[in-house]
Design a protein around this motif. Structure first.
Motif, PDB file in Angstrom:
ATOM      1  N   ASP A  56       0.810  -1.217   0.000  1.00 35.15           N
ATOM      2  CA  ASP A  56       0.000   0.000   0.000  1.00 35.15           C
ATOM      3  C   ASP A  56       0.849   1.275   0.000  1.00 35.15           C
ATOM      4  O   ASP A  56       0.451   2.281  -0.582  1.00 35.15           O
ATOM      5  N   VAL A  57       1.993   1.236   0.666  1.00 37.10           N
ATOM      6  CA  VAL A  57       2.804   2.461   0.808  1.00 37.10           C
ATOM      7  C   VAL A  57       4.076   2.441  -0.037  1.00 37.10           C
ATOM      8  O   VAL A  57       4.905   3.353   0.075  1.00 37.10           O
ATOM      9  N   LEU A  58       4.221   1.461  -0.889  1.00 31.17           N
ATOM     10  CA  LEU A  58       5.450   1.316  -1.666  1.00 31.17           C
ATOM     11  C   LEU A  58       5.802   2.560  -2.479  1.00 31.17           C
ATOM     12  O   LEU A  58       6.972   2.945  -2.556  1.00 31.17           O
ATOM     13  N   ALA A  59       4.824   3.207  -3.073  1.00 30.81           N
ATOM     14  CA  ALA A  59       5.100   4.393  -3.885  1.00 30.81           C
ATOM     15  C   ALA A  59       5.719   5.518  -3.052  1.00 30.81           C
ATOM     16  O   ALA A  59       6.429   6.369  -3.592  1.00 30.81           O
ATOM     17  N   ALA A  60       5.495   5.494  -1.746  1.00 32.07           N
ATOM     18  CA  ALA A  60       6.042   6.514  -0.844  1.00 32.07           C
ATOM     19  C   ALA A  60       6.959   5.865   0.194  1.00 32.07           C
ATOM     20  O   ALA A  60       6.983   6.259   1.362  1.00 32.07           O
ATOM     21  N   TRP A  61       7.739   4.906  -0.216  1.00 34.36           N
ATOM     22  CA  TRP A  61       8.554   4.119   0.708  1.00 34.36           C
ATOM     23  C   TRP A  61       9.511   4.973   1.535  1.00 34.36           C
ATOM     24  O   TRP A  61       9.796   4.654   2.681  1.00 34.36           O
ATOM     25  N   ARG A  62      10.009   6.062   0.975  1.00 33.71           N
ATOM     26  CA  ARG A  62      10.959   6.906   1.713  1.00 33.71           C
ATOM     27  C   ARG A  62      10.320   7.529   2.956  1.00 33.71           C
ATOM     28  O   ARG A  62      11.003   7.813   3.928  1.00 33.71           O
ATOM     29  N   GLU A  63       9.025   7.756   2.922  1.00 36.17           N
ATOM     30  CA  GLU A  63       8.317   8.379   4.041  1.00 36.17           C
ATOM     31  C   GLU A  63       7.708   7.352   4.991  1.00 36.17           C
ATOM     32  O   GLU A  63       7.098   7.724   5.985  1.00 36.17           O
ATOM     33  N   SER A  64       7.852   6.078   4.694  1.00 36.74           N
ATOM     34  CA  SER A  64       7.215   5.023   5.472  1.00 36.74           C
ATOM     35  C   SER A  64       8.202   4.348   6.422  1.00 36.74           C
ATOM     36  O   SER A  64       9.377   4.174   6.098  1.00 36.74           O
ATOM     37  N   THR A  65       7.687   3.945   7.567  1.00 37.44           N
ATOM     38  CA  THR A  65       8.488   3.178   8.522  1.00 37.44           C
ATOM     39  C   THR A  65       8.261   1.667   8.366  1.00 37.44           C
ATOM     40  O   THR A  65       8.781   0.884   9.158  1.00 37.44           O
ATOM     41  N   ALA A  66       7.521   1.267   7.354  1.00 36.61           N
ATOM     42  CA  ALA A  66       7.176  -0.150   7.165  1.00 36.61           C
ATOM     43  C   ALA A  66       8.336  -0.996   6.655  1.00 36.61           C
ATOM     44  O   ALA A  66       8.289  -2.224   6.740  1.00 36.61           O
ATOM     45  N   PHE A  67       9.381  -0.359   6.141  1.00 37.58           N
ATOM     46  CA  PHE A  67      10.456  -1.093   5.473  1.00 37.58           C
ATOM     47  C   PHE A  67      11.706  -1.180   6.346  1.00 37.58           C
ATOM     48  O   PHE A  67      12.084  -0.213   7.007  1.00 37.58           O
ATOM     49  N   SER A  68      12.355  -2.334   6.305  1.00 43.37           N
ATOM     50  CA  SER A  68      13.603  -2.544   7.048  1.00 43.37           C
ATOM     51  C   SER A  68      14.737  -1.756   6.380  1.00 43.37           C
ATOM     52  O   SER A  68      14.608  -1.294   5.238  1.00 43.37           O
ATOM     53  N   ALA A  69      15.851  -1.642   7.079  1.00 37.48           N
ATOM     54  CA  ALA A  69      17.025  -0.957   6.516  1.00 37.48           C
ATOM     55  C   ALA A  69      17.484  -1.650   5.239  1.00 37.48           C
ATOM     56  O   ALA A  69      17.879  -0.994   4.268  1.00 37.48           O
ATOM     57  N   ARG A  70      17.437  -2.942   5.227  1.00 39.85           N
ATOM     58  CA  ARG A  70      17.843  -3.714   4.035  1.00 39.85           C
ATOM     59  C   ARG A  70      16.898  -3.440   2.867  1.00 39.85           C
ATOM     60  O   ARG A  70      17.334  -3.230   1.740  1.00 39.85           O
ATOM     61  N   GLU A  71      15.591  -3.453   3.136  1.00 38.01           N
ATOM     62  CA  GLU A  71      14.621  -3.149   2.081  1.00 38.01           C
ATOM     63  C   GLU A  71      14.796  -1.719   1.577  1.00 38.01           C
ATOM     64  O   GLU A  71      14.739  -1.465   0.373  1.00 38.01           O
ATOM     65  N   GLU A  99      26.369  -1.250   2.548  1.00 38.70           N
ATOM     66  CA  GLU A  99      26.295  -1.505   3.989  1.00 38.70           C
ATOM     67  C   GLU A  99      25.407  -2.709   4.298  1.00 38.70           C
ATOM     68  O   GLU A  99      25.676  -3.464   5.233  1.00 38.70           O
ATOM     69  N   GLN A 100      24.362  -2.902   3.523  1.00 36.85           N
ATOM     70  CA  GLN A 100      23.354  -3.934   3.807  1.00 36.85           C
ATOM     71  C   GLN A 100      23.529  -5.235   3.028  1.00 36.85           C
ATOM     72  O   GLN A 100      22.989  -6.265   3.424  1.00 36.85           O
ATOM     73  N   PHE A 101      24.254  -5.192   1.902  1.00 33.63           N
ATOM     74  CA  PHE A 101      24.338  -6.343   1.009  1.00 33.63           C
ATOM     75  C   PHE A 101      25.791  -6.698   0.717  1.00 33.63           C
ATOM     76  O   PHE A 101      26.628  -5.807   0.527  1.00 33.63           O
TER      77      PHE A 101
END
Length: 138
Positions: A56-71, A99-101
């Motif tokens: 649902d929030v993928l288009a605004a991923w930068r503003e979302s806390t739903a994603f891990s640091a790796r994502e 840093e993540q991969f």
């Protein structure tokens, strides 16, 4: 098309987990405006375990806390490579990736991004239309 299908088959065996691959494929397809690919990969992402909230929030991923640091690192790299004409694959986008991969994962993720961009260009370029489905028929 055989070469593209072979490439897609290879990406399924890479070190990047399937759920992250599907998330990246969706994000690249959003940027490129590929409705066909969005229609194909949203159900695959759900099936791979990507939460509906993330979708649902993928288009605004930068503003979302739903994603891990790796994502977030993967999504930033996907955005950067997909918009390479303006981003230049900036160090600011590469640093979180590094840093993540691992190096192998960086290559594998880049192949997933590159392959999805190619699929988008085929689908958009040749005006491939996704099928209409009745409401709730995923």
């Amino acid at each position: 098309m055989k070469a593209m299908i072979d490439l897609e088959t290879v990406t399924r065996r890479l070190s990047i987990p399937h759920d992250l691959q599907e998330l990246i494929k969706l994000r690249v397809s959003q940027i490129n405006g590929c409705a066909f690919c969005l229609d194909v990969h949203a159900p695959k992402a759900r099936k791979a375990g990507v939460s509906q909230q993330k979708l649902d929030v993928l288009a605004a991923w930068r503003e979302s806390t739903a994603f891990s640091a790796r994502e977030r690192a993967a999504l930033g790299w996907a955005d950067s490579l997909t918009r390479i004409e303006t981003s230049g694959a900036a160090d600011a986008d590469f640093a979180p990736l590094a840093e993540q991969f691992s190096e192998q994962e960086q290559v594998d993720l880049t192949l997933v991004i590159t392959t999805m961009n190619a699929w988008n260009r085929f689908a958009v370029g040749f005006r491939v239309v996704h099928p209409a489905r009745p409401e709730g028929a995923d």
